[in-house]
Design an enzyme around this catalytic site. Structure first.
Site, PDB file in Angstrom:
ATOM      1  N   CYS A   1       0.816  -1.211   0.000  1.00 10.76           N
ATOM      2  CA  CYS A   1       0.000   0.000   0.000  1.00 10.76           C
ATOM      3  C   CYS A   1       0.855   1.270   0.000  1.00 10.76           C
ATOM      4  O   CYS A   1       0.373   2.340  -0.317  1.00 10.76           O
ATOM      5  CB  CYS A   1      -1.009   0.004   1.137  1.00 10.76           C
ATOM      6  SG  CYS A   1      -0.397  -0.661   2.651  1.00 10.76           S
TER       7      CYS A   1
ATOM      8  N   GLY B   1     -14.769   3.362  23.550  1.00 15.84           N
ATOM      9  CA  GLY B   1     -14.246   4.175  22.443  1.00 15.84           C
ATOM     10  C   GLY B   1     -13.493   3.315  21.446  1.00 15.84           C
ATOM     11  O   GLY B   1     -13.085   2.202  21.750  1.00 15.84           O
ATOM     12  N   GLU B   2     -13.315   3.884  20.267  1.00 16.30           N
ATOM     13  CA  GLU B   2     -12.688   3.116  19.193  1.00 16.30           C
ATOM     14  C   GLU B   2     -11.240   2.765  19.513  1.00 16.30           C
ATOM     15  O   GLU B   2     -10.784   1.649  19.344  1.00 16.30           O
ATOM     16  CB  GLU B   2     -12.748   3.948  17.915  1.00 16.30           C
ATOM     17  CG  GLU B   2     -12.653   3.117  16.669  1.00 16.30           C
ATOM     18  CD  GLU B   2     -12.801   4.010  15.450  1.00 16.30           C
ATOM     19  OE1 GLU B   2     -11.953   3.898  14.566  1.00 16.30           O
ATOM     20  OE2 GLU B   2     -13.749   4.817  15.414  1.00 16.30           O
ATOM     21  N   MET B   3     -10.515   3.792  20.052  1.00 19.61           N
ATOM     22  CA  MET B   3      -9.121   3.594  20.427  1.00 19.61           C
ATOM     23  C   MET B   3      -8.988   2.507  21.488  1.00 19.61           C
ATOM     24  O   MET B   3      -8.074   1.696  21.459  1.00 19.61           O
ATOM     25  CB  MET B   3      -8.564   4.902  21.001  1.00 19.61           C
ATOM     26  CG  MET B   3      -8.194   5.894  19.953  1.00 19.61           C
ATOM     27  SD  MET B   3      -6.584   5.515  19.309  1.00 19.61           S
ATOM     28  CE  MET B   3      -5.576   6.436  20.462  1.00 19.61           C
TER      29      MET B   3
ATOM     30  N   ARG C   1       4.057   1.370  -1.554  1.00 14.31           N
ATOM     31  CA  ARG C   1       4.977   1.460  -2.682  1.00 14.31           C
ATOM     32  C   ARG C   1       4.649   0.449  -3.776  1.00 14.31           C
ATOM     33  O   ARG C   1       4.139  -0.640  -3.512  1.00 14.31           O
ATOM     34  CB  ARG C   1       6.426   1.284  -2.219  1.00 14.31           C
ATOM     35  CG  ARG C   1       6.763  -0.108  -1.720  1.00 14.31           C
ATOM     36  CD  ARG C   1       8.212  -0.201  -1.295  1.00 14.31           C
ATOM     37  NE  ARG C   1       8.466   0.624  -0.120  1.00 14.31           N
ATOM     38  CZ  ARG C   1       9.285   1.661  -0.115  1.00 14.31           C
ATOM     39  NH1 ARG C   1       9.965   1.977  -1.185  1.00 14.31           N
ATOM     40  NH2 ARG C   1       9.444   2.377   0.977  1.00 14.31           N
TER      41      ARG C   1
ATOM     42  N   SER D   1      10.781   2.976   4.728  1.00 11.86           N
ATOM     43  CA  SER D   1       9.359   2.826   5.020  1.00 11.86           C
ATOM     44  C   SER D   1       8.773   4.101   5.602  1.00 11.86           C
ATOM     45  O   SER D   1       9.490   4.952   6.108  1.00 11.86           O
ATOM     46  CB  SER D   1       9.142   1.696   6.024  1.00 11.86           C
ATOM     47  OG  SER D   1       9.682   0.512   5.529  1.00 11.86           O
TER      48      SER D   1
ATOM     49  N   HIS E   1      19.041   1.110  -2.893  1.00 11.93           N
ATOM     50  CA  HIS E   1      17.614   1.336  -2.673  1.00 11.93           C
ATOM     51  C   HIS E   1      16.930   0.056  -2.183  1.00 11.93           C
ATOM     52  O   HIS E   1      16.178   0.077  -1.211  1.00 11.93           O
ATOM     53  CB  HIS E   1      16.962   1.835  -3.966  1.00 11.93           C
ATOM     54  CG  HIS E   1      15.495   2.082  -3.825  1.00 11.93           C
ATOM     55  ND1 HIS E   1      15.001   3.219  -3.232  1.00 11.93           N
ATOM     56  CD2 HIS E   1      14.421   1.319  -4.156  1.00 11.93           C
ATOM     57  CE1 HIS E   1      13.672   3.146  -3.220  1.00 11.93           C
ATOM     58  NE2 HIS E   1      13.305   2.010  -3.774  1.00 11.93           N
TER      59      HIS E   1
ATOM     60  N   GLN F   1       7.020  -5.514   8.380  1.00 12.33           N
ATOM     61  CA  GLN F   1       6.296  -6.251   7.339  1.00 12.33           C
ATOM     62  C   GLN F   1       6.991  -6.233   5.988  1.00 12.33           C
ATOM     63  O   GLN F   1       6.929  -7.191   5.236  1.00 12.33           O
ATOM     64  CB  GLN F   1       4.877  -5.691   7.146  1.00 12.33           C
ATOM     65  CG  GLN F   1       3.895  -6.132   8.195  1.00 12.33           C
ATOM     66  CD  GLN F   1       3.854  -5.133   9.334  1.00 12.33           C
ATOM     67  OE1 GLN F   1       4.731  -4.273   9.442  1.00 12.33           O
ATOM     68  NE2 GLN F   1       2.857  -5.231  10.191  1.00 12.33           N
TER      69      GLN F   1
ATOM     70  N   GLU G   1       9.471  -0.693  10.509  1.00 14.45           N
ATOM     71  CA  GLU G   1       8.329  -1.618  10.557  1.00 14.45           C
ATOM     72  C   GLU G   1       8.711  -2.920   9.867  1.00 14.45           C
ATOM     73  O   GLU G   1       9.413  -2.915   8.856  1.00 14.45           O
ATOM     74  CB  GLU G   1       7.085  -0.965   9.939  1.00 14.45           C
ATOM     75  CG  GLU G   1       7.214  -0.568   8.468  1.00 14.45           C
ATOM     76  CD  GLU G   1       6.749  -1.659   7.550  1.00 14.45           C
ATOM     77  OE1 GLU G   1       6.159  -2.611   8.033  1.00 14.45           O
ATOM     78  OE2 GLU G   1       7.011  -1.547   6.342  1.00 14.45           O
TER      79      GLU G   1
END
Lengths: 425, 270
Positions: A50, A191-193, A52, A109, A99, A116, A114
């Protein structure tokens, strides 16, 4: 023989364009095959995440290949070719290698460090390998990228610190309780968080979950979702006695969890530590609670502070990682230059010569009585066998054929020309 | 010969301590591996030294201050290995090896003669009593180390400044657990050491209890650790309070061990 990266990422292209250029599902296979058909291109792999879209290539002529790929992208995704002008980047040679190393090590990133991206890169190359789109060069490059990424991971702390609020909460919980699996957890409000944090806690092993919400029905619903049990909101102070971790996010405008509640609960639970996370704004937990012994209260700002220091920490580690990348580029460059066929040709001839000499010597030792004329004849015979045997591989190596790199590698392995370099890496 | 072993052990412990302290600033897997090899090498030599002294003197080498502090350190290192094996606590060495080294250094500066024990004291009680006492004291020393680590980590978490050693120190729960376990180990050992000491005194000197300063301070130590355990179980004094108490407790242990001999006179020659 040039390594090339053509692509765009979160820095050069906005999400709209990245979405348009995503190689999803069957599009990936189709795209890869189409790229491979471009005559300039010898090897290809496509990475599409999502953040690159990058195409790794081994090409004969960089500019021609770049133009072809650009045209292909525009055509394949049905966008105007000019829209790619500002966002598409081209790296070639060692810059391209650098690169890829940086991408694999998660230095390029959006969230540096990260983890992944390495898996995604591996998948991308595996996919290309299965479809025979990659060859010696790109395969080697991927292997090297993985080892660089691993070195970065072990030698720096780039991936160690949580950089999101809910991960920071889990990390803190681990520094208080070690193992979260035996801990009980109270979700105060919905709450959502708070839900997100609760999910993180669950994936980290928390099992015993209680939900207390103003509207009991909504609480029940959430409790079902987390396989926990609902608690009536008025009764949450009693639940505190058996709770190790509290996440609070009620949307109330005053303190819901007050000092007296906690003081009483701490007495009853014999001072067993409690970790409270107050995600609500305005705060729902009296900050004075943090002064109680064995109670650790973090509100959103505290957690954000943790995240910020972690990010600075990661940036510091990233500079260390860059040094590692530079070192590894050097070793890759050495390997690349060894791929050049001339040294292989020489090595092949030398090896054949050595064998010829050795065998002749042994032969003459066994038949010392042999006359000069016969000796000459045998030597001539040996030479002509040797020359005929190495003629074909020599021609093949000298030929500017498409698969010369591969042939060089194959010949090196078949004739064991790597010598002591065998098994390295 | 045994002196050389001692010096070598001291040297290895010294090197290990340096690595331990360096580890506080910049730890990697390599530094901790080096630290372990150094401690292990020191420990082997140290063990040989103690065995050698045992065979030369014919009794447990805990008959003077030199031997006693050497044996004390030996017990701490033994426990350290055990804890590392059981809990794999990072950085514990950095907090405990300096204690070991200082103890060994003190030992090295004390007269090293091999004592001829007076016949009244020659019995297997010497070994039983001193081994119990030092294993107990070693457990308290480790609890002290864990207590210091707890206070540091608690400070990081409470003040929300998660820098420094926060990442590398173990969790509060583990540190508290180690602290508690060690005191539950140390306490019965201390109790048995006092009891066996009394029996030995009765056998050798005719009286169970003589209010010798060492006896009095051992009793004080015993009361302190009894208190630590008691308030933990009844009032829930865990975590920070338990850590502070175990640090205080170890100070009393050290006074009982060194201070009593320097400041007060009694029949315990160490």
């Amino acid at each position: 023989m040039k390594i090339v990266v053509v692509g765009l990422n979160h820095k050069t292209a906005d999400v709209e364009l990245r979405e348009k250029l995503a190689f999803n599902g069957p599009r990936l296979e189709e795209g890869l095959l189409r790229i491979k058909e471009i005559p300039e291109i010898r090897e290809a792999a496509i990475l599409s995440t999502c953040n690159r879209v990058e195409i790794y290539l081994q090409v004969r002529d960089v500019q021609k290949a770049y133009a072809a790929v650009k045209a292909f992208l525009a055509h394949f995704f049905e966008i105007r070719i000019e829209s790619l002008d500002s966002s598409l980047y081209l790296h070639e040679g060692m810059t391209a290698v650098k690169h890829i190393f940086r991408v694999a090590s998660s230095l390029d990133s959006m969230v540096v460090g990260e983890p992944q991206i390495l898996g995604q890169l591996k998948d991308a190359f595996d996919f290309a390998l299965e479809r025979k789109a990659t060859g010696v060069l790109l395969n080697r490059l991927l292997k090297k990228s993985i080892s660089v990424a691993k070195r970065v991971r072990t030698e720096t702390r780039i991936a160690e610190n949580a950089v999101s609020i809910s991960f920071a909460a889990v990390e803190l919980a681990r520094k208080i309780f070690t193992d979260l699996s035996g801990k009980s957890f109270l979700l105060l409000g919905a709450g959502e968080m708070a839900e997100l944090a609760a999910k993180h806690m669950m994936t980290n092993g928390v099992k015993d979950i209680m939900v207390a919400n103003r509207t009991y029905e909504r609480g029940c619903e959430l409790a079902r979702e987390f396989e926990g049990r609902p608690v009536r909101f008025e009764e949450f102070p009693d639940a505190l006695v058996h709770t190790d971790i509290v996440i609070c996010s009620t949307g109330a405008s005053t303190f819901v969890l007050r000092r007296e509640h906690m003081q009483k609960a701490m007495r009853e639970r014999k001072q067993k530590p409690v970790f409270i996370i107050d995600i609500s704004v305005p705060r729902n937990v009296d900050p004075a609670i943090n002064d109680l012994e064995n109670v650790y209260l973090y509100d959103v700002d505290d957690l954000r502070g943790v995240v910020d220091t972690n990010i600075t920490e990661r940036q510091k580690e990233a500079t260390k990682a860059e040094t590692i990348v530079e070192e590894e580029i050097e070793t890759f460059r050495k390997w690349l230059s060894s791929l050049d066929s001339v040294p292989t040709l020489i090595a092949l001839r030398e090896k054949a010569e050595a064998i010829r000499r050795d065998e002749l010597e042994r032969f003459f030792n066994r038949f010392p009585a042999m006359g000069e004329k016969e000796r000459k004849a045998v030597e001539g015979l040996a030479s002509s066998i040797m020359n005929k045997l190495i003629h074909a591989p020599t021609v093949a190596l000298k030929d500017e054929a498409e698969d010369r790199d591969m042939l060089t590698e194959v010949i090196k392995r078949l004739y064991n020309l790597n010598g002591e370099d065998d098994g390295k890496e | 010969m045994e002196t050389i072993l001692f010096e070598l052990a001291l040297t290895f412990y010294f090197a290990a301590t340096i690595v331990c302290v360096l580890e506080l600033f910049k730890g990697t897997r390599t530094t901790s591996r080096i630290m372990f090899s150094l401690v292990a090498a020191g420990f082997v030599l140290h063990t040989l030294n103690i065995v050698a002294r045992y065979f030369i003197s014919g009794h447990m080498p805990t008959a003077n201050m030199h031997e006693a502090s050497s044996f004390f350190s030996w017990c701490i290192v033994l426990l350290f290995f055990f804890l590392e094996y059981r809990y794999k606590v990072g950085l514990l060495g950095s907090f405990i090896m300096p204690v070991v080294f200082i103890m060994m250094l003190t030992s090295s500066m004390l007269p090293r003669r091999i004592e001829q024990l007076s016949p009244v004291l020659q019995s297997s009680w010497l070994m039983i009593h001193t081994v119990l006492a030092f294993v107990g004291d070693a457990a308290f020393a480790m609890a002290f180390g864990a207590g210091v680590m707890y206070l540091m980590q608690e400070h990081y978490v409470k003040s929300k400044h998660l820098g420094g050693l926060f990442r590398r120190l173990p969790s509060l729960q583990i540190l508290d657990e180690i602290n508690y376990k060690l005191i539950t180990i140390g306490f019965p050992f201390l109790t048995l050491a006092i009891i066996t000491g009394a029996i030995w005194a009765e056998n050798a000197l005719g009286r169970f209890w003589r209010w010798d300063p060492k006896e009095v301070w051992s009793l004080i130590t015993w009361f302190i650790y009894a208190l630590v355990l008691h308030v933990r179980l009844t009032l829930g004094w865990r975590g920070k309070r338990a850590a502070i108490l175990s640090i205080l407790g170890f100070c009393v242990v050290l006074f009982t061990f060194f201070g009593v001999n320097l400041l007060l006179k009694g029949y315990h020659s160490f």
